[in-house]
Write an enzyme that holds these catalytic residues in place. Sequence first.
Site, PDB file in Angstrom:
ATOM      1  N   ASN A  15     -45.841 -33.780 -53.408  1.00 21.96           N
ATOM      2  CA  ASN A  15     -44.562 -34.455 -53.536  1.00 21.96           C
ATOM      3  C   ASN A  15     -43.466 -34.012 -52.571  1.00 21.96           C
ATOM      4  OD1 ASN A  15     -45.218 -36.070 -55.980  1.00 21.96           O
ATOM      5  ND2 ASN A  15     -45.480 -34.030 -56.844  1.00 21.96           N
ATOM      6  N   TYR A  16     -43.570 -32.814 -52.033  1.00 22.90           N
ATOM      7  CA  TYR A  16     -42.455 -32.295 -51.259  1.00 22.90           C
ATOM      8  C   TYR A  16     -42.734 -32.092 -49.780  1.00 22.90           C
ATOM      9  CZ  TYR A  16     -39.894 -31.542 -55.554  1.00 22.90           C
ATOM     10  OH  TYR A  16     -39.223 -31.736 -56.725  1.00 22.90           O
ATOM     11  N   LEU A  17     -44.001 -31.934 -49.442  1.00 21.99           N
ATOM     12  CA  LEU A  17     -44.302 -31.614 -48.050  1.00 21.99           C
ATOM     13  C   LEU A  17     -44.666 -32.858 -47.265  1.00 21.99           C
ATOM     14  CD1 LEU A  17     -46.354 -28.396 -48.777  1.00 21.99           C
ATOM     15  CD2 LEU A  17     -43.942 -28.614 -48.149  1.00 21.99           C
ATOM     16  N   SER A  21     -45.989 -29.213 -54.790  1.00 26.85           N
ATOM     17  CA  SER A  21     -45.320 -29.243 -53.493  1.00 26.85           C
ATOM     18  C   SER A  21     -46.163 -30.007 -52.477  1.00 26.85           C
ATOM     19  CB  SER A  21     -45.015 -27.836 -53.000  1.00 26.85           C
ATOM     20  OG  SER A  21     -46.145 -27.022 -53.044  1.00 26.85           O
ATOM     21  N   SER A  60     -40.109 -29.125 -46.839  1.00 26.30           N
ATOM     22  CA  SER A  60     -40.841 -29.514 -45.632  1.00 26.30           C
ATOM     23  C   SER A  60     -40.496 -28.629 -44.442  1.00 26.30           C
ATOM     24  CB  SER A  60     -40.565 -30.980 -45.303  1.00 26.30           C
ATOM     25  OG  SER A  60     -41.266 -31.813 -46.213  1.00 26.30           O
TER      26      SER A  60
END
Length: 589
Positions: A546-548, A543, A419
């Site tokens: 799930n990640y940002l 990404s 992030s």
Amino acid sequence: MRKSKTDKEEQQQKSQAKEEEKEENKWKWWEEEHYEDGVKWRFLEHKGPLFAPEYEPLTDNVRFHYNGQPMKLSANAEEVATFFGKMLDHEYTTNAIFRANFFTDWREVMTSAERKLITNLNKCDFQEIHTYFTEKTEAKRVQSKEVKQDLKMEQEAIAQEYGYCTMDGHRERIANYKIEPPGLFRGRGSHPKMGKLKNRIQPEDVIINCSRDSKIPVPPTGHNWKEVRFDNKVTWLASWTENVQGAMKYIMLNPSSKLKGEKDWQKFEIARRLKGCVDDIRAKYSADLKSREMKSRQRAVALYFIDKLALRAGNEKEEGETADTVGCCSLRVEHIKLHNKLNGQACVVEFDFLGKDSIRYYNKVLVKKQVFKNLKHFMQNKDPSDDVFDRLNTHNLNKHLQELMEGLTAKVFRTYNASITLQHQLEQLTDSEGSEAEKLLSYNRANRAVAVLCNHQRTAPKSFDQSMKKIQAKIEAKKEQIDLTKSELKSAKMYHKVKKDKKSKLVVEKKKKMVQKLEEQLTKLEVQATDREENKQIALGTSKLNYLDPRITVAWCKKYDVPIEKVYNKTQREKFAWAIDMTEEDFVF
DNA sequence: AAACAGACTTGGAATAATTTTG
DNA sequence: CAAAATTATTCCAAGTCTGTTT
């Protein structure tokens, strides 16, 4: 004919309006209080899962051959044969392990007579079965619009019935209401169990979870559930144990649900808390690199990698049960090469290992001197197959992290670094003066930087080169068109100089506008080409999903006046509804 | 403390739907 | 209009991490 068309259009408009109306009164769960710890819901009611359709035996004209001879198989054996036959043009069916596992399991469902006869997979001919299913797919593809429409309606009706549950007074979508159909297990990488038979799941295998005071799901006629339980400390609606790996499978809610959304939101809040203390944690593990205790030093190096390289924690796995893959804590000596000097740089570590899903991680990294020294020490007098971090596992690593910050585990570093990278990259790359297409390119590039960090790779689409050539050709064509229009503009100008009338001036203006428009189109194409080329082997989806922290994206869209639809499709907008609703332009991760 | 069971997130490929192109 | 290309969605495997049992 004509009438039906307008009817359809009307219908479409109506349903669209309906959807928009729904949009209006969507539940804003993020504006509500949440439950005490551990309690996931107060009321849960659902229909139970949808089972896979029963097997339809082949007609007599579709024959299996053994040793050149046609042969009618028993229903069970035939069903499993179709699993293999369907896959005939897939590489799996040429894989020795896949074939061996399949053949063993297949023979188990055969009648004793069949088993006696069919002893060699190489003598089995599934071609007719394969052709049959290929033709069936093709027939489905070419059927009329009306038939397709009807089929879709049917599916929709089923989804309405099984695809939703009631949770605490709200209708929530279920992610996977269908029980997985039987088939052949497709492991990733070189999985020792690939090709094994995945059994058909019966109601007797399924545990139902719901409210005691709800309408309990009714099992299919003649069947019973394995168990019905009323556990509101878990989120799943149904579960069963899968036979190949012995793993549990669950039926859970859609990402747009409160239960999933709240957890997702919380995940990013934990990552933001890490942002607040990451400097201290870095200082701590940097100091620990010199600890007297071996365990602390190993932990410090591992943390350094997890933080700097966004490696996964790396749980230990049961040998021989899964593909041989590793993460940070499970790295072995054979996965790391130490270079005292490489291309003029000192202390370079070369990683080469298979990570999750057997995706290769290959990276040469310049590391701190002390990290390098430690690694050298850890790897001394060890075999290639020995663990680098022999005093470390994910359990005690996470226990340590927990002490540094509440809720901190190894994976939080991935979320945090992903992030924060997006945020920094967006700041750096976005040009507020640029066109929308250019802004989107910046966004994708920022996203790409994250995907590279997390090692999210894909196999390049098989028509990639061709598609690249095509877009290049388009660019060339556009350039030519521009040249042509430019010369037309020039002559129009000359003509106007002589004539000096209104009409000729109008022509000049028109041509000018045309050139401008074409040039815009050109940059758009060029941007598209660049984006595609850079994205050849990078997978952005994981990404993004799930990640940002979606609030970074929403804030960016607001700041640079880019419609959210340009970066998030419908599913993504549903999942991130909370972020889209609550985020202002000035949000900082 | 190690092994195991359980629950939940993350992951790329396969497939379906939609859009563009010829 | 059909075929090809592109994008969205589904699928289900493979991780992480926690809690319990041995």
